[in-house]
Design a protein around this motif. Structure first.
Motif, short mmCIF file in Angstrom:
data_model
loop_
_atom_site.label_atom_id
_atom_site.label_comp_id
_atom_site.label_asym_id
_atom_site.label_seq_id
_atom_site.Cartn_x
_atom_site.Cartn_y
_atom_site.Cartn_z
N GLY A 104 0.82 -1.21 0.00
CA GLY A 104 0.00 0.00 0.00
C GLY A 104 0.85 1.25 0.00
N HIS A 105 1.95 1.23 0.77
CA HIS A 105 2.90 2.35 0.76
C HIS A 105 3.43 2.57 -0.66
N ILE A 106 3.86 1.50 -1.28
CA ILE A 106 4.44 1.58 -2.62
C ILE A 106 3.42 2.14 -3.61
N VAL A 107 2.22 1.60 -3.59
CA VAL A 107 1.18 2.03 -4.53
C VAL A 107 0.78 3.48 -4.29
N ALA A 108 0.59 3.86 -3.03
CA ALA A 108 0.17 5.23 -2.70
C ALA A 108 1.17 6.25 -3.21
N PHE A 109 2.46 6.00 -3.01
CA PHE A 109 3.47 6.96 -3.44
C PHE A 109 3.79 6.84 -4.92
N HIS A 110 3.53 5.69 -5.50
CA HIS A 110 3.65 5.54 -6.95
C HIS A 110 2.59 6.42 -7.63
N ILE A 111 1.37 6.31 -7.16
CA ILE A 111 0.28 7.12 -7.73
C ILE A 111 0.54 8.60 -7.50
N LEU A 112 0.95 8.96 -6.30
CA LEU A 112 1.25 10.37 -6.02
C LEU A 112 2.30 10.91 -6.98
N THR A 113 3.35 10.15 -7.20
CA THR A 113 4.42 10.59 -8.09
C THR A 113 3.92 10.72 -9.52
N LEU A 114 3.10 9.78 -9.98
CA LEU A 114 2.54 9.89 -11.33
C LEU A 114 1.66 11.13 -11.45
N LEU A 115 0.88 11.42 -10.42
CA LEU A 115 0.04 12.63 -10.44
C LEU A 115 0.89 13.89 -10.50
N VAL A 116 1.95 13.93 -9.71
CA VAL A 116 2.83 15.10 -9.70
C VAL A 116 3.56 15.22 -11.04
N LEU A 117 3.91 14.08 -11.64
CA LEU A 117 4.58 14.10 -12.95
C LEU A 117 3.69 14.74 -14.02
N MET A 118 2.39 14.61 -13.88
CA MET A 118 1.47 15.23 -14.84
C MET A 118 1.44 16.75 -14.68
N LYS A 119 1.83 17.22 -13.51
CA LYS A 119 1.81 18.65 -13.22
C LYS A 119 3.18 19.30 -13.43
N LEU A 120 4.23 18.63 -13.01
CA LEU A 120 5.60 19.17 -13.08
C LEU A 120 6.45 18.30 -13.99
N ARG A 121 7.54 18.86 -14.48
CA ARG A 121 8.44 18.10 -15.35
C ARG A 121 9.83 17.92 -14.75
N SER A 122 10.15 18.62 -13.70
CA SER A 122 11.49 18.56 -13.12
C SER A 122 11.61 17.36 -12.18
N ILE A 123 12.34 16.37 -12.64
CA ILE A 123 12.49 15.13 -11.87
C ILE A 123 13.10 15.39 -10.49
N PRO A 124 14.18 16.19 -10.38
CA PRO A 124 14.73 16.43 -9.03
C PRO A 124 13.71 17.07 -8.08
N ILE A 125 12.93 18.02 -8.57
CA ILE A 125 11.93 18.66 -7.72
C ILE A 125 10.85 17.66 -7.32
N ILE A 126 10.43 16.85 -8.26
CA ILE A 126 9.41 15.83 -7.96
C ILE A 126 9.93 14.85 -6.91
N LEU A 127 11.17 14.41 -7.07
CA LEU A 127 11.76 13.48 -6.12
C LEU A 127 11.86 14.10 -4.73
N ILE A 128 12.29 15.34 -4.66
CA ILE A 128 12.40 16.02 -3.36
C ILE A 128 11.03 16.20 -2.73
N MET A 129 10.05 16.62 -3.53
CA MET A 129 8.69 16.85 -3.00
C MET A 129 8.06 15.56 -2.47
N THR A 130 8.09 14.52 -3.28
CA THR A 130 7.42 13.29 -2.88
C THR A 130 8.16 12.59 -1.74
N ALA A 131 9.48 12.60 -1.78
CA ALA A 131 10.25 11.99 -0.68
C ALA A 131 10.06 12.77 0.61
#
Length: 140
Positions: free
Chosen positions: A62-89
């Protein structure tokens, strides 16, 4: 609209992680919160449980799926991988730390479990982007 969906998903993650009993929420629909003024911070550094049960595995998935989905959602909004990684982590770390205040066991290793979902989503996006650019090059 994407920002709203991301916000709702983050609220859902916080609700699931901070409810007093995840078991009661899933099995009985009971949503309750218990504030702990003096959390046991030593729990945060405790090792992965040696008693591995089916429910523990499902919870970690559930942890894996929840943060996988969150990251995919954020990827649709932002394009900067380092920022996405920092935000989600950072959000993963925040949820684990907050659990200590809600009578739940926030653990450092759970941040690692969350990172699996985050990195899987980023890897999937990179693979998709790579295949897409190869297809564009073949079409030209």
């Amino acid at each position: 609209m994407r920002s709203f969906v991301i916000f709702v998903w983050c609220v859902a993650i916080l609700t699931f992680t901070c409810t007093a009993s995840f078991h009661d929420l899933i099995h009985f629909g009971v949503l309750s919160f218990q504030w702990d003024n003096q959390p046991m911070f030593s729990e945060f550094l405790s090792p992965f449980p040696s008693n591995i049960s089916q429910s523990l595995i499902i919870q970690k998935l559930g942890h894996i799926v929840a943060f996988h989905i969150l990251t995919l959602l954020v990827l649709m909004k932002l394009r900067s991988i380092p920022i996405i990684l920092i935000m989600t982590a950072s959000f993963a770390a925040l949820t684990e730390f907050l659990q200590l205040y809600f009578s739940r066991g926030g653990r450092l290793f759970d941040i690692g479990i969350d990172l699996i979902g985050i990195l899987a989503a980023l890897g999937l996006a990179a693979l998709f982007k790579s295949k897409q650019s190869k297809q564009i090059n073949l079409d030209n």
